[in-house]
Design a protein around this motif. Structure first.
Motif, PDB file in Angstrom:
ATOM      1  N   LYS A   1       0.833  -1.200   0.000  1.00 24.14           N
ATOM      2  CA  LYS A   1       0.000   0.000   0.000  1.00 24.14           C
ATOM      3  C   LYS A   1       0.874   1.258   0.000  1.00 24.14           C
ATOM      4  N   LYS A   2       1.951   1.235   0.758  1.00 24.78           N
ATOM      5  CA  LYS A   2       2.866   2.385   0.809  1.00 24.78           C
ATOM      6  C   LYS A   2       3.508   2.615  -0.554  1.00 24.78           C
ATOM      7  N   GLU A   3       3.933   1.537  -1.225  1.00 24.40           N
ATOM      8  CA  GLU A   3       4.546   1.674  -2.551  1.00 24.40           C
ATOM      9  C   GLU A   3       3.534   2.200  -3.575  1.00 24.40           C
ATOM     10  N   ARG A   4       2.286   1.777  -3.478  1.00 19.77           N
ATOM     11  CA  ARG A   4       1.252   2.285  -4.388  1.00 19.77           C
ATOM     12  C   ARG A   4       1.023   3.769  -4.187  1.00 19.77           C
ATOM     13  N   ARG A   5       0.995   4.216  -2.949  1.00 15.73           N
ATOM     14  CA  ARG A   5       0.805   5.643  -2.669  1.00 15.73           C
ATOM     15  C   ARG A   5       1.974   6.464  -3.204  1.00 15.73           C
TER      16      ARG A   5
ATOM     17  N   ARG B   1       1.734   9.363  -6.092  1.00 17.74           N
ATOM     18  CA  ARG B   1       2.247  10.721  -5.918  1.00 17.74           C
ATOM     19  C   ARG B   1       3.133  11.131  -7.094  1.00 17.74           C
ATOM     20  N   LEU B   2       3.873  10.175  -7.651  1.00 14.61           N
ATOM     21  CA  LEU B   2       4.743  10.487  -8.795  1.00 14.61           C
ATOM     22  C   LEU B   2       3.936  10.881 -10.029  1.00 14.61           C
TER      23      LEU B   2
END
Length: 128
Positions: free
Chosen positions: A115-119, A123-124
């Motif tokens: 989930k953190k990597e998806r967020r 953002r990118l």
């Protein structure tokens, strides 16, 4: 309890308590999950005799039964066990891997993103 030397495969499967009903037995046979002496049973009306070897595939389990008799009714389990001799290999205990199975190999981080990597990815690509 032997009535005749031959019997329909769907009746025999029902009497031996391999399945719960004759209609399920017929579906099992038509689906190609029953073999009589290594030959696929094509129809529910195929006949079995004393001495035939049946290979029955049921939900992750394969039964190999030798026909010892034909039944006249669907009786208790003790009576049903007299109709066949179980020649099946013992089941693999739960938790043990099949010896021929190769474990799946995956590089670290090559699975689904967290989930953190998806967020961080969102953002990118965010145009705000």
């Amino acid at each position: 309890m032997v009535t005749d030397a031959r019997q329909r495969i769907d009746k025999w499967l029902f009497f031996s308590r391999a399945v719960k009903s004759r209609s399920l037995a017929a579906k099992l046979v038509v689906a190609g999950r029953v073999r009589i002496n290594r030959d696929k049973a094509a129809q529910a009306s195929d006949m079995v005799r004393v001495g035939d070897v049946l290979t029955i595939t049921l939900e992750r389990r394969i039964f190999i039964w030798k026909v010892l008799g034909t039944g006249s009714r669907r009786g208790p389990a003790e009576e049903a066990r007299l109709l066949y001799e179980d020649m099946s290999p013992p089941p693999v205990p739960k938790g043990e891997a099949v010896p021929d199975a190769i474990p799946a190999l995956r590089d670290a981080g090559s699975g689904r993103p967290t989930k953190k990597e998806r967020r961080d990815t969102d953002r990118l690509f965010d145009d705000d």
